[in-house]
Scaffold this motif. Structure first.
Motif, short mmCIF file in Angstrom:
data_model
loop_
_atom_site.label_atom_id
_atom_site.label_comp_id
_atom_site.label_asym_id
_atom_site.label_seq_id
_atom_site.Cartn_x
_atom_site.Cartn_y
_atom_site.Cartn_z
N MET A 1 -16.93 5.90 -53.15
CA MET A 1 -17.13 7.14 -52.39
C MET A 1 -15.96 8.09 -52.61
SD MET A 1 -17.65 7.67 -48.26
CE MET A 1 -19.34 7.10 -48.28
N ARG B 1 -13.27 10.82 -51.87
CA ARG B 1 -12.50 11.23 -50.68
C ARG B 1 -12.11 12.69 -50.86
NH1 ARG B 1 -7.88 8.98 -50.42
NH2 ARG B 1 -7.63 8.69 -48.19
N GLN C 1 -21.14 18.39 -46.14
CA GLN C 1 -21.86 17.13 -46.25
C GLN C 1 -23.16 17.30 -47.05
OE1 GLN C 1 -22.13 15.97 -42.09
NE2 GLN C 1 -20.54 14.43 -42.40
N GLU D 1 -16.48 11.26 -48.37
CA GLU D 1 -15.85 11.07 -47.07
C GLU D 1 -14.94 12.27 -46.85
OE1 GLU D 1 -14.05 7.32 -44.61
OE2 GLU D 1 -13.50 7.51 -46.71
N TYR E 1 -12.19 14.72 -45.00
CA TYR E 1 -10.97 14.78 -44.20
C TYR E 1 -10.59 16.25 -44.02
CZ TYR E 1 -10.43 9.81 -45.36
OH TYR E 1 -10.63 8.46 -45.51
N HIS F 1 -12.62 12.88 -40.65
CA HIS F 1 -11.28 12.44 -40.28
C HIS F 1 -10.35 13.65 -40.28
CE1 HIS F 1 -13.11 8.65 -41.65
NE2 HIS F 1 -12.20 8.04 -40.91
N LYS G 1 -9.75 8.27 -36.05
CA LYS G 1 -10.16 9.40 -36.87
C LYS G 1 -9.00 10.31 -37.27
CE LYS G 1 -13.77 9.87 -37.72
NZ LYS G 1 -15.21 10.00 -37.68
#
Length: 204
Positions: free
Chosen positions: A1, A3, A94, A101, A103, A128, A157
């Protein structure tokens, strides 16, 4: 995945403090990409009338990050239009990167106000937060406030990152330009040349 870290801001103008902080975060956490996201109309600053245009702010970010391999810039918030709520931005990201993922990089000063953000609890569930430590702010107090409001799960988180201290601010740069004072070293040389060439923030 993958980041993916998001560095949002007005970048009015982008300066060396932004770059040093983001580079330090990248070195510590090794993100695949860091996306600089100039906000279109920031909700917390919508009463200000002295913004550079979005096009100028985007151009300066493009110039500033060109020597950093992992840094990219996105025009997402401009394309969407309206107020730049972070929750809406994360939903859009998204959709663009469904396997990533996400952040969000913020300063400790923003962490202490995070509970006031639009749909803050939902935002914490979606992404996060990487919190860049800043002198004079107590990050743990901000985390405790969020945990008290939403539950202890929010502590998982939030990641704290050590970044170089810098006294540079966009406000100070704009002030110096209005007063005809030098800004050498406060912004990348390419951004400095752009500011002078386009006469941004100058009096009159």
């Amino acid at each position: 995945m993958e980041r993916l870290a998001i560095m949002g801001g007005t970048f009015d103008p982008i300066h060396m403090g932004h770059l040093r902080m983001t580079h330090a975060v990248q070195q510590q956490l090794e993100f695949d990409r860091i996306v600089f996201l100039p906000s279109y109309i920031p909700p917390h600053k919508k009463t200000r009338s002295d913004f550079a245009s979005w096009e100028d702010r985007l151009a300066m970010v493009q110039l500033a990050i060109r020597d950093y391999d992992a840094f990219v810039v996105s025009s997402l918030e401009y394309e969407r239009g309206g107020l730049s709520y972070t929750y809406d931005t994360v939903i859009s990201l998204q959709e663009l990167w469904p396997d990533a993922e996400i952040y969000l990089i913020i300063g400790e000063d923003s962490l202490t106000q995070l509970y006031t953000w639009h749909r803050a609890e939902d935002l914490l569930r979606l992404a996060h937060f990487v919190v860049a430590e800043r002198p004079g702010y107590e990050g743990e107090a901000g985390v405790a406030r969020l945990a008290g409001a939403y539950g202890a799960w929010v502590e998982t988180k939030i990641i704290h990152a050590k970044v170089p201290e810098t006294a540079i601010s966009s406000t100070e740069i704009r002030k110096r330009l209005r007063e005809g004072k030098p800004i050498r070293g406060m912004v990348p040389r390419s951004v400095e040349e752009y500011l002078y060439r386009h006469g941004l923030y100058r009096a009159g």
